[in-house]
Scaffold this motif. Structure first.
Motif, PDB file in Angstrom:
ATOM      1  N   TYR A 179     -29.054   3.506 -27.009  1.00  0.00           N
ATOM      2  CA  TYR A 179     -29.023   4.682 -27.029  1.00  0.00           C
ATOM      3  C   TYR A 179     -27.778   5.532 -27.398  1.00  0.00           C
ATOM      4  CZ  TYR A 179     -31.774   9.132 -26.117  1.00  0.00           C
ATOM      5  OH  TYR A 179     -32.420  10.142 -26.407  1.00  0.00           O
ATOM      6  N   ILE A 183     -26.186  11.960 -27.643  1.00  0.00           N
ATOM      7  CA  ILE A 183     -27.333  12.725 -27.481  1.00  0.00           C
ATOM      8  C   ILE A 183     -27.031  12.987 -25.780  1.00  0.00           C
ATOM      9  CG2 ILE A 183     -29.849  12.765 -27.091  1.00  0.00           C
ATOM     10  CD1 ILE A 183     -29.883  11.260 -29.728  1.00  0.00           C
ATOM     11  N   ALA A 186     -24.549  15.612 -25.299  1.00  0.00           N
ATOM     12  CA  ALA A 186     -25.142  17.010 -25.804  1.00  0.00           C
ATOM     13  C   ALA A 186     -26.092  17.559 -24.615  1.00  0.00           C
ATOM     14  CB  ALA A 186     -26.023  16.757 -27.129  1.00  0.00           C
ATOM     15  N   ALA A 187     -26.872  16.598 -24.169  1.00  0.00           N
ATOM     16  CA  ALA A 187     -27.734  16.999 -22.962  1.00  0.00           C
ATOM     17  C   ALA A 187     -26.764  17.553 -21.899  1.00  0.00           C
ATOM     18  CB  ALA A 187     -28.594  15.700 -22.548  1.00  0.00           C
ATOM     19  N   ARG A 188     -25.535  16.714 -21.403  1.00  0.00           N
ATOM     20  CA  ARG A 188     -24.831  17.143 -20.381  1.00  0.00           C
ATOM     21  C   ARG A 188     -24.164  18.603 -20.699  1.00  0.00           C
ATOM     22  NH1 ARG A 188     -21.854  11.430 -19.770  1.00  0.00           N
ATOM     23  NH2 ARG A 188     -23.534  10.507 -18.829  1.00  0.00           N
ATOM     24  N   VAL A 192     -28.088  19.615 -18.656  1.00  0.00           N
ATOM     25  CA  VAL A 192     -29.348  18.613 -18.098  1.00  0.00           C
ATOM     26  C   VAL A 192     -28.799  17.810 -16.949  1.00  0.00           C
ATOM     27  CG1 VAL A 192     -31.435  17.099 -18.667  1.00  0.00           C
ATOM     28  CG2 VAL A 192     -30.364  18.797 -20.541  1.00  0.00           C
ATOM     29  N   GLY A 193     -29.116  17.676 -15.942  1.00  0.00           N
ATOM     30  CA  GLY A 193     -28.563  16.623 -15.023  1.00  0.00           C
ATOM     31  C   GLY A 193     -29.140  15.315 -15.199  1.00  0.00           C
ATOM     32  N   GLU A 196     -32.489  14.153 -14.829  1.00  0.00           N
ATOM     33  CA  GLU A 196     -33.395  14.714 -16.020  1.00  0.00           C
ATOM     34  C   GLU A 196     -32.914  14.062 -17.353  1.00  0.00           C
ATOM     35  OE1 GLU A 196     -35.123  18.925 -15.795  1.00  0.00           O
ATOM     36  OE2 GLU A 196     -33.319  19.055 -14.582  1.00  0.00           O
ATOM     37  N   ARG A 200     -36.139  12.987 -19.135  1.00  0.00           N
ATOM     38  CA  ARG A 200     -36.530  13.882 -20.202  1.00  0.00           C
ATOM     39  C   ARG A 200     -36.188  13.556 -21.480  1.00  0.00           C
ATOM     40  NH1 ARG A 200     -37.855  19.595 -18.350  1.00  0.00           N
ATOM     41  NH2 ARG A 200     -37.047  19.978 -20.556  1.00  0.00           N
ATOM     42  N   ILE A 201     -35.016  12.996 -21.484  1.00  0.00           N
ATOM     43  CA  ILE A 201     -34.142  12.840 -22.870  1.00  0.00           C
ATOM     44  C   ILE A 201     -34.405  11.264 -23.147  1.00  0.00           C
ATOM     45  CG2 ILE A 201     -32.219  12.820 -23.862  1.00  0.00           C
ATOM     46  CD1 ILE A 201     -33.096  15.573 -23.050  1.00  0.00           C
ATOM     47  N   PRO A 204     -38.544   9.149 -23.065  1.00  0.00           N
ATOM     48  CA  PRO A 204     -39.392   9.441 -23.932  1.00  0.00           C
ATOM     49  C   PRO A 204     -39.198   8.409 -25.498  1.00  0.00           C
ATOM     50  CG  PRO A 204     -38.629  11.559 -23.199  1.00  0.00           C
ATOM     51  CD  PRO A 204     -37.947  10.553 -22.491  1.00  0.00           C
ATOM     52  N   SER A 205     -37.950   8.362 -25.564  1.00  0.00           N
ATOM     53  CA  SER A 205     -37.575   7.170 -26.569  1.00  0.00           C
ATOM     54  C   SER A 205     -37.822   5.805 -26.295  1.00  0.00           C
ATOM     55  CB  SER A 205     -36.224   7.403 -27.049  1.00  0.00           C
ATOM     56  OG  SER A 205     -36.078   8.740 -27.454  1.00  0.00           O
TER      57      SER A 205
ATOM     58  N   PRO B  72     -19.196  19.818 -17.429  1.00  0.00           N
ATOM     59  CA  PRO B  72     -19.493  20.246 -19.126  1.00  0.00           C
ATOM     60  C   PRO B  72     -20.281  21.681 -19.474  1.00  0.00           C
ATOM     61  CG  PRO B  72     -19.656  17.938 -19.060  1.00  0.00           C
ATOM     62  CD  PRO B  72     -19.515  18.305 -17.711  1.00  0.00           C
ATOM     63  N   PHE B  81     -22.304  17.551 -32.791  1.00  0.00           N
ATOM     64  CA  PHE B  81     -21.782  16.451 -33.006  1.00  0.00           C
ATOM     65  C   PHE B  81     -22.034  15.907 -34.515  1.00  0.00           C
ATOM     66  CE2 PHE B  81     -22.843  16.871 -28.769  1.00  0.00           C
ATOM     67  CZ  PHE B  81     -21.749  16.048 -27.997  1.00  0.00           C
ATOM     68  N   ALA B  85     -26.667  14.702 -32.779  1.00  0.00           N
ATOM     69  CA  ALA B  85     -27.139  14.452 -31.449  1.00  0.00           C
ATOM     70  C   ALA B  85     -28.400  15.156 -30.994  1.00  0.00           C
ATOM     71  CB  ALA B  85     -26.229  14.635 -30.331  1.00  0.00           C
ATOM     72  N   TYR B  87     -32.564  16.021 -29.818  1.00  0.00           N
ATOM     73  CA  TYR B  87     -33.269  15.072 -29.147  1.00  0.00           C
ATOM     74  C   TYR B  87     -34.481  14.707 -30.117  1.00  0.00           C
ATOM     75  CZ  TYR B  87     -30.531  17.662 -25.612  1.00  0.00           C
ATOM     76  OH  TYR B  87     -29.278  18.199 -25.012  1.00  0.00           O
ATOM     77  N   HIS B  89     -37.253  13.220 -29.598  1.00  0.00           N
ATOM     78  CA  HIS B  89     -38.643  13.384 -29.406  1.00  0.00           C
ATOM     79  C   HIS B  89     -39.202  14.806 -29.352  1.00  0.00           C
ATOM     80  CE1 HIS B  89     -36.199  13.515 -25.709  1.00  0.00           C
ATOM     81  NE2 HIS B  89     -37.276  13.993 -25.138  1.00  0.00           N
ATOM     82  N   LEU B  98     -33.913  24.126 -25.482  1.00  0.00           N
ATOM     83  CA  LEU B  98     -33.580  23.406 -24.246  1.00  0.00           C
ATOM     84  C   LEU B  98     -32.496  23.908 -23.223  1.00  0.00           C
ATOM     85  CD1 LEU B  98     -34.434  20.452 -22.915  1.00  0.00           C
ATOM     86  CD2 LEU B  98     -32.066  19.816 -23.539  1.00  0.00           C
ATOM     87  N   MET B 102     -33.079  25.121 -19.531  1.00  0.00           N
ATOM     88  CA  MET B 102     -32.266  24.263 -18.462  1.00  0.00           C
ATOM     89  C   MET B 102     -31.593  25.309 -17.692  1.00  0.00           C
ATOM     90  SD  MET B 102     -33.072  21.381 -18.691  1.00  0.00           S
ATOM     91  CE  MET B 102     -32.010  20.895 -17.138  1.00  0.00           C
ATOM     92  N   ARG B 164     -29.023  25.027 -31.678  1.00  0.00           N
ATOM     93  CA  ARG B 164     -28.647  24.622 -30.368  1.00  0.00           C
ATOM     94  C   ARG B 164     -27.514  25.240 -29.820  1.00  0.00           C
ATOM     95  NH1 ARG B 164     -29.515  18.697 -29.013  1.00  0.00           N
ATOM     96  NH2 ARG B 164     -27.328  18.614 -29.764  1.00  0.00           N
TER      97      ARG B 164
END
Lengths: 291, 388
Positions: A179, A183, A186-188, A192-193, A196, A200-201, A204-205, B72, B81, B85, B87, B89, B98, B102, B164
């Motif tokens: 993975y 990504i 980016a979520a961090r 996004v904890g 999650e 959530r990220i 689903p994949s 972060p 990026f 990057a 998401y 789905h 998002l 959050m 984003r």
């Protein structure tokens, strides 16, 4: 000189087509042979389930009986043995095992694949080591522990030894490894904890991998006779194979038609589920890191 | 928006030092580019600013306050990026929304089934949708709100990634080679869009690239990095016209600068291939020098500053061409000359001339030495830098 010239002459289109046909036929003959070999017991079960008792042991094998006896067989199977109860038990046990396995293995696999922490290589080698231990090895200590806890003869005792699946951790770790890190980063940055991020990220994949593992897990525990036989003696809690075993001995013992009908009923859910999930299953097996 | 300050940032991976004592001040609203060859530490520096990687020592401050202890997302910066990057789905709308969901919804309101019970959630989601739309309008991506990233082209994905980042109104934008996955034509287009976006938002942007053209065209200032050090920090014109080291001179400018071995003669005059050039150096640490002349400053013909070369081949760029030569005195040295396409192709050995003020002189450690040049008539003695 002349012979070499004849050898290097390009084959005619007809020859090419013939060669392709022959190789196709060979490959398919081998595959069909294998399929027949594996499916024959299954076909035997299905035809026996609709045959009257007298026809089952006839010297000549017939796919379709002279006298259709299916209703009687299924009826006697359903009335003598609580088959629906067994199916429900199987559903509860397999469902419970699968849900907890996923809840435990997915975060573990994520941590092993994507988080940096001291001791990670050791933990992962422990996982690999765990893959080598058969379920029979720890069965005695587990049995004693369950007896001490007084949870023998419960659903929990049938499910608990399988809650932690090292195979699932290994499979998902291989999947999560591929993975993209960006990504997750980016979520961090988006706030996004870690938990999650997993649910959530990443998850689903991971559906193909989850589907593949689910099939493995459900098939293994649906068909498992060994562990339920050890911890359960109450027929009300019996899973399908255990229930069939009880009834094969007593009431249905001599009625092979009804027995085959019962076996058909308890295998049907798995076959139907597999047919529905087939595409995901195959995609999952080819997509996970095991190549 | 805010400025950034880096003080004494060090980072090692195992035994290899990736960043050596980086100090950098980035002004509020500035577009600063970190440029350098791959492996020079520029991406690591960006990730340390973002908090994705922790420095071994040194500190990062944003808007005057230290952020070293912050995670972060608490640093309130956005990052774009190289591979976008996004998401995979989620729809474009959800991708952009998002960061806002959050921060503004609580855990309960984000749960899959529970969320329908919250009345507050609907109000906040409407608010978020309005803000996402506003950002999407700026980037012209509203028309594919409901598609997934996999259904978009590279340029569209890049816009979504920008959206984003923008929707959070971050204190600074960090961009890690955002254009390098695009094809050449789109890259030029997005370069323009990014520059306009920066002007419109007035945001602080730190942009990492290995592409010197992006660095030159987009930045207010650029920091040329190599081996974990900032070799030079300055405006694009500054870096091009007065490269601080041979490495900077070689990296910035296309085709690369021509470098010749030279030495200091008596009286501080620079001697190149036995010829005394009308430039003088003072306080040269060693007699060995390197003289650099950009290909675009060379022309075919004789003069007080010239080297004799043998023609090899010609590269046509359309409006102009690059002529490749070998130095006659030492044939392993390639010399490039950028000229208009109209001029006749030379044959055999020809002299290539350049002006004294176009010479960049470096000591044998590769550091720039200020020179004093005499113009062709020999009347005037001025510092080379003041001539421009």
């Amino acid at each position: 000189m002349r012979t070499s010239a004849t050898i290097t002459r390009p084959p005619t289109p007809v020859a090419i087509r013939m060669r392709r046909l022959v190789s196709l036929a060979l490959v398919h003959a081998v595959l069909i042979g294998g399929a027949v070999f594996m499916l024959l017991p299954f076909v035997f079960m299905l035809t026996s389930a609709i045959k009257p008792p007298g026809e089952i042991f006839e010297a000549t094998f017939r796919l379709w009986p002279r006298q259709f006896y299916g209703w009687q067989n299924f009826e006697s199977a359903l009335s003598t043995a609580p088959l629906l109860r067994f199916l429900l038990n199987g559903l509860i046990v397999c469902g419970g095992i699968l849900v907890v396995q996923l809840l435990v293995a997915i975060p573990c696999a994520y941590a092993l694949a994507k988080l940096k922490f001291p001791g990670r290589p050791i933990l992962f080698s422990l996982v690999l080591l765990g893959l080598c231990i058969p379920v029979q090895a720890p069965s005695l200590p587990l049995y004693i522990a369950f007896a001490e806890l007084g949870i023998l003869n419960t659903y929990l005792s049938m499910m608990m030894p399988f809650f932690l699946s090292v195979f699932a951790i290994f499979l998902f770790r291989q999947f999560f490894k591929s993975y993209p890190d960006e990504i997750i980063q980016a979520a961090r940055l988006d706030g996004v904890g870690e938990f999650e991020i997993v649910w959530r990220i990443v998850v689903p994949s991971a559906w193909p991998a989850i589907a593949a593992f689910s099939i493995f897990s459900v098939v293994a525990h649906w068909n498992d006779l060994y562990w339920p036989l050890i911890v359960v003696s109450d027929t009300k809690l019996a899973t399908p194979p255990l229930g069939m075993m009880y009834f094969a001995d007593s009431e249905l013992g001599s009625n092979y038609g009804a027995l085959a009908a019962g076996a058909t009923i308890i295998t049907a859910p798995l076959v139907i589920a597999f047919l529905i999930a087939r595409r995901h299953f195959i995609a999952g097996i080819t997509m996970t890191g095991i190549k | 928006m805010a400025g950034l300050t880096l003080r004494g940032i060090r980072k090692t991976f195992g035994d290899t030092a990736v960043l050596n004592d980086i100090d950098l001040d980035i002004a509020d609203g500035e577009f600063l580019t970190l440029v350098g060859p791959s492996g020079c530490g520029k991406s690591t520096l960006l990730r340390i600013i973002a908090g994705l990687e922790s420095q071994d020592s040194g500190s990062v401050s944003i808007g005057g306050t230290s952020v070293d202890h912050l995670r972060p997302h608490e640093r309130r910066i956005a990052m774009v990026f190289q591979n976008y990057a996004l998401y995979p789905h989620m729809s474009v709308f959800d991708n952009i929304a998002l960061p806002l969901t959050m921060t503004r919804l609580n855990l309960f309101e984000r749960l899959p089934l529970m969320r329908h019970l919250s009345l507050r959630r609907r109000r906040i989601m409407n608010e978020i949708a309005r803000e996402v739309r506003a950002v999407a309008e700026q980037l012209r991506i509203e028309s594919f709100f409901h598609r997934r990233p996999g259904q978009l082209s590279g340029g569209q994905r890049q816009r979504v990634a920008l959206g984003r980042a923008m929707v959070r109104h971050p204190q600074a934008f960090l961009m890690d080679e955002p254009l390098s996955n695009l094809d050449a034509k789109l890259r030029v287009h997005m370069r323009g869009e990014l520059t306009e976006l920066h002007a419109r938002l007035g945001a602080t942007m730190i942009y990492v690239t290995h592409d010197q053209i992006e660095a030159m065209t987009m930045s207010d200032r650029l920091a040329v990095m190599d081996h974990g050090d900032i070799l030079q920090l300055g405006t694009p014109a500054d870096v091009y016209e007065r490269p601080a080291t041979t490495a900077v001179a070689q990296f910035i400018g296309s085709p690369a600068i021509n470098l010749f071995q030279a030495r200091v003669g008596p009286g501080g005059q620079v001697e190149l291939l036995g010829r005394t050039l009308p430039i003088e150096v003072r306080n040269a640490p060693t007699p060995e020098l390197t003289v650099g002349v950009r290909p675009e400053a060379m022309r075919i013909g004789g003069g007080p500053c010239a080297v004799t070369c043998r023609f090899r081949r010609r590269e046509n760029l359309g409006s102009e061409c690059i002529l490749h030569f070998d130095l006659v005195a030492s044939p392993e040295v390639a010399v490039l000359c950028r000229v208009d396409n109209g001029i006749p192709i030379p044959e055999g050995e020809v002299p290539l001339a350049f002006e004294p003020r176009d010479c960049h002189v470096f000591d044998n450690n590769g550091r720039r030495i200020e020179v004093e040049s005499r113009n062709a008539a020999g009347r005037d003695l001025r510092r080379a830098s003041e001539v421009r």
